[in-house]
Design an enzyme around this catalytic site. Sequence first.
Site, PDB file in Angstrom:
ATOM      1  CD  GLU A 184      -2.558   9.049   7.124  1.00 12.42           C
ATOM      2  OE1 GLU A 184      -1.736   9.975   7.190  1.00 12.42           O
ATOM      3  OE2 GLU A 184      -2.386   8.011   6.455  1.00 12.42           O
ATOM      4  CB  THR A 240      -7.200   0.788   2.048  1.00  8.23           C
ATOM      5  OG1 THR A 240      -6.098   1.607   1.699  1.00  8.23           O
ATOM      6  CG2 THR A 240      -7.387  -0.313   1.027  1.00  8.23           C
ATOM      7  CG  HIS A 241      -6.486   6.147   4.647  1.00  9.60           C
ATOM      8  ND1 HIS A 241      -5.528   5.629   3.821  1.00  9.60           N
ATOM      9  CD2 HIS A 241      -5.816   6.780   5.642  1.00  9.60           C
ATOM     10  CE1 HIS A 241      -4.336   5.955   4.285  1.00  9.60           C
ATOM     11  NE2 HIS A 241      -4.481   6.653   5.392  1.00  9.60           N
ATOM     12  CG  ASN A 280      -9.368   1.381  -3.475  1.00  9.17           C
ATOM     13  OD1 ASN A 280     -10.230   0.791  -4.100  1.00  9.17           O
ATOM     14  ND2 ASN A 280      -9.199   1.197  -2.171  1.00  9.17           N
ATOM     15  CB  THR A 281      -4.305   5.443  -5.757  1.00  8.89           C
ATOM     16  OG1 THR A 281      -5.229   6.218  -4.989  1.00  8.89           O
ATOM     17  CG2 THR A 281      -3.635   6.312  -6.788  1.00  8.89           C
ATOM     18  CE1 TYR A 332       2.958   5.595  -3.201  1.00  7.06           C
ATOM     19  CE2 TYR A 332       1.788   3.716  -4.138  1.00  7.06           C
ATOM     20  CZ  TYR A 332       2.924   4.249  -3.556  1.00  7.06           C
ATOM     21  OH  TYR A 332       4.003   3.438  -3.326  1.00  7.06           O
ATOM     22  N   GLY A 333      -2.639   9.183  -3.859  1.00  9.17           N
ATOM     23  CA  GLY A 333      -3.932   9.576  -4.448  1.00  9.17           C
ATOM     24  C   GLY A 333      -3.931  10.885  -5.204  1.00  9.17           C
ATOM     25  CG  ASP A 345      -1.777   1.244   1.323  1.00  8.66           C
ATOM     26  OD1 ASP A 345      -2.360   1.608   0.280  1.00  8.66           O
ATOM     27  OD2 ASP A 345      -1.868   1.864   2.397  1.00  8.66           O
TER      28      ASP A 345
END
Lengths: 278, 278
Positions: free
Chosen positions: B151, B184-185, B73-74, B41-42, B9
């Site tokens: 976060e 996934t967050h 996912n990204t 990454y998003g 990830d």
Amino acid sequence: MNSPIGVFDSGIGGLTVVKHLASHLRDESIVYFGDTARVPYGSKSEETVKRFAFENTKFLLKHGVKLVVVACNTASAVALDDLQRSFDVPVVGMIEPGARAAVRLTRRRSVGVIGTLATIESSSYERAIHAEDASVKTTSRPCPLFVPLAEEGWVSHPVSEAVAREYLDEFKTANIDVLVLGCTHYPVLRNIIQRAIGEHVRLVDSGEEAVKEVTGILKREGLEAAGGGEVYRHFYVSDIPRKFREIGERFLGRPIDGLTLVPQSDVPWYERAEERRC
Amino acid sequence: MNSPIGVFDSGIGGLTVVKHLASHLRDESIVYFGDTARVPYGSKSEETVKRFAFENTKFLLKHGVKLVVVACNTASAVALDDLQRSFDVPVVGMIEPGARAAVRLTRRRSVGVIGTLATIESSSYERAIHAEDASVKTTSRPCPLFVPLAEEGWVSHPVSEAVAREYLDEFKTANIDVLVLGCTHYPVLRNIIQRAIGEHVRLVDSGEEAVKEVTGILKREGLEAAGGGEVYRHFYVSDIPRKFREIGERFLGRPIDGLTLVPQSDVPWYERAEERRC
């Protein structure tokens, strides 16, 4: 001396510093490196941020800069001393200039500091403020959501107002009259921060103070560009993030010309000849 | 086959996937790589995310994994096809499993998708949903503030409620009855998202669906671990960010044991022998 001034940042926040440089030092050329592939630095470890800061500085030196501005409070907080010891050119950070301005401006001898988690945990601003005047009281707290809010463009959004009130509430009891914007993204949220903290508190933009320091060093060390020469502004980034131009131009206050992508690679990336304009 | 399952990830969001893997596949060992030095990454470019995904996959293969889960996912959205073409082991992403579950669950034939800017701009979920059933309507939007809010730990904070209302409002008119959590967050903010969207909308956790797909592939290809062997979970990260354990353990639902730092270096970092435990 017509070599350019080098500026690096974790991403595009440092463009708020370039904006001040460009308006104060019109004869100086600028080479900017934004580490947009690895942004943000503020939540990362000291060791990692130091390594990134050294790589970025070497990249700028390869472009012949006469002075390096660390336009990232986090990198200034954790790496400035090491950078100054390791390289021959003057290296200017954000912390001391911001701290000096805060001490000069406070009447109540009580200063607030906001920044990323890394900057605040390093206590760099407190140390710099106390080195100027040990009697000045400091209160500080990290404001990690301000960076994504600035990049989302929510610069006058009710959510940003609520976040600012939540973050800045504890400064009210500290009786501060100066608040240091210890992150180059924060000037973008200046209006919201000012409203949340109250009009009686002076905001210090460390980037603007650092530019005054650069001006002094160039003069003192005879490094000023001769007027009338060619003046250029080159922008290098390690990634072209989504919404980059939209956000970058908001930060810089004008269109970004001369943008080059320098992908960091598995071979020493700052030595690579291959750079791709975009 | 007692080789471990590899999971990577951009950072720690993928730990929500490891949590499902560990509870569904108790006999399987896991090697996790979180690219915490380059997270997130998003917001980054497709090309950069692809390069990172290849480096991360090579790192996992060096550790002898029998299957790779792209728990981001990204990275799934922009790199999965290329990864599947380039490596011999099965590579499982987040998009198809989430899309399949959404199509199976929707009664109104109207599905919402939320994710990072990169995931949404890639239209990967829409394509995967329409490949399953072209008659299902899709509505999607990026929710970039959800990651920093998760976060920051503001999982039941009024600001997060306000952000969720702002982001999810436009789904109301779309008459959806399924919303895909395409990052996934996001499961960390599940309660707030559920309240903002309404109780009549089913939430799909793509990570949980991906784990079901992994289970099927292991069975079909005879890759299941023999029961009774040693089972281990190793976690590698490219940085130990501030608040890492606090955030990571919230995501994983238990303490993180066996954590190793693999600094990405200017030499090919995934080939380096030197790894430092911490």
